[in-house]
Design an enzyme around this catalytic site. Structure first.
Site, PDB file in Angstrom:
ATOM      1  N   ASN A 105       2.129  -5.233  -3.158  1.00 10.13           N
ATOM      2  CA  ASN A 105       0.711  -5.535  -2.881  1.00 10.13           C
ATOM      3  C   ASN A 105      -0.043  -4.229  -2.610  1.00 10.13           C
ATOM      4  O   ASN A 105       0.431  -3.381  -1.849  1.00 10.13           O
ATOM      5  CB  ASN A 105       0.660  -6.432  -1.634  1.00 10.13           C
ATOM      6  CG  ASN A 105      -0.695  -7.050  -1.369  1.00 10.13           C
ATOM      7  OD1 ASN A 105      -1.261  -7.693  -2.258  1.00 10.13           O
ATOM      8  ND2 ASN A 105      -1.216  -6.883  -0.166  1.00 10.13           N
ATOM      9  N   GLU A 114      -6.334 -10.634  -1.378  1.00  6.23           N
ATOM     10  CA  GLU A 114      -7.166 -10.401  -0.192  1.00  6.23           C
ATOM     11  C   GLU A 114      -8.633 -10.268  -0.596  1.00  6.23           C
ATOM     12  O   GLU A 114      -9.360  -9.416  -0.098  1.00  6.23           O
ATOM     13  CB  GLU A 114      -6.711  -9.119   0.535  1.00  6.23           C
ATOM     14  CG  GLU A 114      -5.252  -9.126   0.922  1.00  6.23           C
ATOM     15  CD  GLU A 114      -4.809  -7.851   1.647  1.00  6.23           C
ATOM     16  OE1 GLU A 114      -5.674  -7.070   2.114  1.00  6.23           O
ATOM     17  OE2 GLU A 114      -3.594  -7.641   1.755  1.00  6.23           O
ATOM     18  N   GLU A 146       0.804  -1.238   0.000  1.00 10.62           N
ATOM     19  CA  GLU A 146       0.000   0.000   0.000  1.00 10.62           C
ATOM     20  C   GLU A 146       0.829   1.276   0.000  1.00 10.62           C
ATOM     21  O   GLU A 146       0.587   2.186   0.780  1.00 10.62           O
ATOM     22  CB  GLU A 146      -0.959  -0.013   1.198  1.00 10.62           C
ATOM     23  CG  GLU A 146      -1.882  -1.203   1.182  1.00 10.62           C
ATOM     24  CD  GLU A 146      -2.779  -1.297   2.421  1.00 10.62           C
ATOM     25  OE1 GLU A 146      -2.694  -0.427   3.304  1.00 10.62           O
ATOM     26  OE2 GLU A 146      -3.580  -2.258   2.493  1.00 10.62           O
ATOM     27  N   ASP A 168     -12.357  -9.998  -1.142  1.00  9.25           N
ATOM     28  CA  ASP A 168     -13.676 -10.045  -0.508  1.00  9.25           C
ATOM     29  C   ASP A 168     -14.585  -9.061  -1.231  1.00  9.25           C
ATOM     30  O   ASP A 168     -14.116  -8.061  -1.771  1.00  9.25           O
ATOM     31  CB  ASP A 168     -13.636  -9.829   1.012  1.00  9.25           C
ATOM     32  CG  ASP A 168     -12.928  -8.574   1.465  1.00  9.25           C
ATOM     33  OD1 ASP A 168     -12.675  -7.683   0.633  1.00  9.25           O
ATOM     34  OD2 ASP A 168     -12.639  -8.472   2.670  1.00  9.25           O
TER      35      ASP A 168
HETATM   36  O1  9MR Z   1      -7.890  -7.996   8.292  1.00 10.66           O
HETATM   37  C1  9MR Z   1      -6.950  -7.202   8.969  1.00 10.66           C
HETATM   38  C2  9MR Z   1      -7.559  -6.695  10.268  1.00 10.66           C
HETATM   39  O2  9MR Z   1      -7.771  -7.765  11.169  1.00 10.66           O
HETATM   40  C3  9MR Z   1      -6.625  -5.668  10.899  1.00 10.66           C
HETATM   41  O3  9MR Z   1      -7.268  -5.072  12.013  1.00 10.66           O
HETATM   42  C4  9MR Z   1      -6.264  -4.615   9.873  1.00 10.66           C
HETATM   43  C5  9MR Z   1      -5.281  -3.634  10.486  1.00 10.66           C
HETATM   44  O4  9MR Z   1      -4.737  -2.775   9.567  1.00 10.66           O
HETATM   45  O5  9MR Z   1      -5.678  -5.200   8.733  1.00 10.66           O
HETATM   46  C6  9MR Z   1      -6.565  -6.055   8.084  1.00 10.66           C
HETATM   47  O6  9MR Z   1      -5.960  -6.560   6.920  1.00 10.66           O
HETATM   48  C7  9MR Z   1      -5.611  -5.595   5.927  1.00 10.66           C
HETATM   49  C8  9MR Z   1      -4.368  -6.081   5.237  1.00 10.66           C
HETATM   50  O7  9MR Z   1      -3.342  -6.291   6.174  1.00 10.66           O
HETATM   51  C9  9MR Z   1      -3.889  -5.090   4.172  1.00 10.66           C
HETATM   52  N1  9MR Z   1      -4.942  -4.798   3.244  1.00 10.66           N
HETATM   53  C10 9MR Z   1      -6.218  -4.387   3.829  1.00 10.66           C
HETATM   54  C11 9MR Z   1      -6.687  -5.435   4.838  1.00 10.66           C
HETATM   55  C12 9MR Z   1      -8.059  -5.071   5.378  1.00 10.66           C
HETATM   56  O8  9MR Z   1      -8.021  -3.881   6.093  1.00 10.66           O
END
Ligand code: 9MR
Length: 440
Positions: free
Chosen positions: A209, A275, A167, A277
């Site tokens: 990513n 990822e 990101e 969804d």
């Molecule tokens: O699913 C993850 C969630 O449990 C965490 O609280 C969050 C914290 O930043 O991150 C979520 O996963 C993210 C991933 O690491 C990067 N892309 C976006 C995902 C959804 O927010």
């Protein structure tokens, strides 16, 4: 096993658990050709494996004691991403004190169940431990590189692909890097992270990513594409691009997704949906999942798809019910469409645009114009619609009949095979045109 590289195959299914004897019996008793007796995959991982791809999920270490959760995860998926356990705050809570306890639990569960692991993530502006948030400049650069080196070394040989950097680009129309303490250490922080990761684990595939990079016409997509193109041209070690693919009504599945995946792949990297969804329910959600699977299957270097959690109740945005199993572990309609699309191998349910794919590659460039190479696969009777960008106009074409001069051009075969090209006047836009293919 853990570092085995899966190479997608477009055709030719493996027989999975069906033994030769069983298959022979089936063929004899049914009196049918062997090809039609080949078993369709009955799980996501088996169906994806028919084309040499993986199907994965995010796993949370604190759910590994939930047997309903692990039963589904073990049955359906053969790739695992640690949802939070390998992030910077989890693995280096104090500077130079590393904690791999929960990340190791996930790797251990994956290995003992024959699954591969995606590493997520080595360098990110978010979820930094407090000590890192307060750093800047060369001290932060060194700390970041040390983190990449230590974590990738700990997991060396056990990771299929690492999200080395996550990101790093801004949303919106700027096409700029995201402002962050890491970005402020210098624009080369991303390539420095990739070089450190390669040195620490030479066998892991190294990915960039990001999210909102699905629609080919978005500035963020173009910006990431340009970075990857630059990295490939300068020998920066990058092997793959991860498309997070978090979709909702504000960020819908784009109709040009296979174009995006194909254009990145044409740079010489694998692409992975990392990822996935999709907010919603019922047929609408199911059709969007099918579209994603078909887009991946249409691109030979799209090597796998991971969803971001097992059941809706496990999702980071559970209120959007974005996953393939409901909170009770039941398969949703989206599951059935996904499984069917994987089993169809991208050739089921013929629609306009199915049956052939086209890749678009930038070629020679001059101050006022550039060449674009197009290659069609899957059919010899095709029509390609080429979308010029901005005020671009056509100067010249070869090896196809091309009509139109601006906006959307149409190309058809002229007896010179499936590869052709155009020269485009920039007229202010250097953005690569997009193209879609349909059979005639
Ligand atoms: O699913 C993850 C969630 O449990 C965490 O609280 C969050 C914290 O930043 O991150 C979520 O996963 C993210 C991933 O690491 C990067 N892309 C976006 C995902 C959804 O927010």
């Amino acid at each position: 096993m853990m570092t085995r590289t899966l190479t997608p195959r477009r055709r030719g299914r493996t027989l999975g658990v069906v033994s030769l004897a069983t298959l022979t019996a089936l063929v004899l008793s049914a009196g049918i050709a062997a090809t039609s007796a080949q078993a369709a995959g009955s799980t996501l991982q088996a169906a994806a494996a028919e084309s040499g791809r993986y199907f994965g999920t995010a796993i949370a270490a604190n759910k590994l004691s939930d047997t309903a959760y692990t039963t589904i995860a073990n049955r359906e998926f053969n790739m695992v991403t640690a949802e939070n356990e390998m992030k910077l705050d989890a693995t280096e809570p104090n500077q130079n004190q590393f904690n791999f306890t929960n990340g190791d639990r996930i790797v251990s569960w994956a290995r003992s169940n024959g699954k591969q692991v995606r590493g997520h993530t080595l360098a990110w502006h978010s979820q930094q431990p407090g000590w890192m948030q307060n750093m800047s400049g060369s001290a932060l650069r060194s700390a970041m590189l040390n983190h990449v080196t230590q974590v990738a070394t700990h997991y060396r040989g056990q990771i299929h692909s690492w999200d080395v950097v996550n990101e790093a680009f801004a949303d919106g129309s700027s096409g700029a890097r995201r402002d962050s303490n890491l970005q402020r250490t210098g624009n080369d922080w991303i390539e420095a992270a990739f070089r450190a990761a390669r040195a620490a684990d030479p066998n892991a595939k190294l990915c960039y990513n990001d999210y909102n990079t699905d629609n080919w016409s978005h500035a963020k997509t173009q910006a990431v594409y340009n970075m990857v193109r630059d990295f490939k041209s300068r020998g920066v070690p990058i092997d793959c691009v991860g498309f997070q693919a978090h979709f909702n009504s504000g960020n819908p599945v784009p109709s040009n997704y296979h174009t995006t995946l194909g254009n990145f792949a044409a740079l010489g990297v694998d692409v992975q949906i990392t990822e996935l969804d999709i907010a919603g329910s019922g047929t609408s959600q199911a059709e969007q999942y099918r579209g994603i699977v078909q887009a991946c299957l249409a691109v030979s270097r799209c090597t796998g798809i991971s969803v971001w959690g097992v059941r809706d109740s496990d999702s980071w945005r559970s209120g959007d019910t974005p996953l393939l199993f409901d909170g009770n572990g039941n398969k949703k309609l989206a599951y059935n469409y996904t499984l069917d699309a994987l089993n169809a191998g991208g050739t089921g349910n013929p629609q306009p645009g199915d049956g052939c794919t086209v890749t678009v590659t930038r070629a020679e460039e001059w101050s006022d114009r550039f060449n674009v190479s197009l290659a069609v696969s899957g059919s010899s009777t095709w029509r390609v619609a080429i979308q010029l960008q901005g005020a671009q106009s056509l100067q010249n074409s070869w090896n196809a009949t091309v009509s139109g001069t601006s906006g959307t051009l149409t190309a058809t075969p002229n007896g010179n095979g499936n590869s052709f090209g155009i020269t485009v006047y920039k007229n202010g836009s250097t953005t690569l045109p997009t193209a879609t293919c349909s059979t005639t």
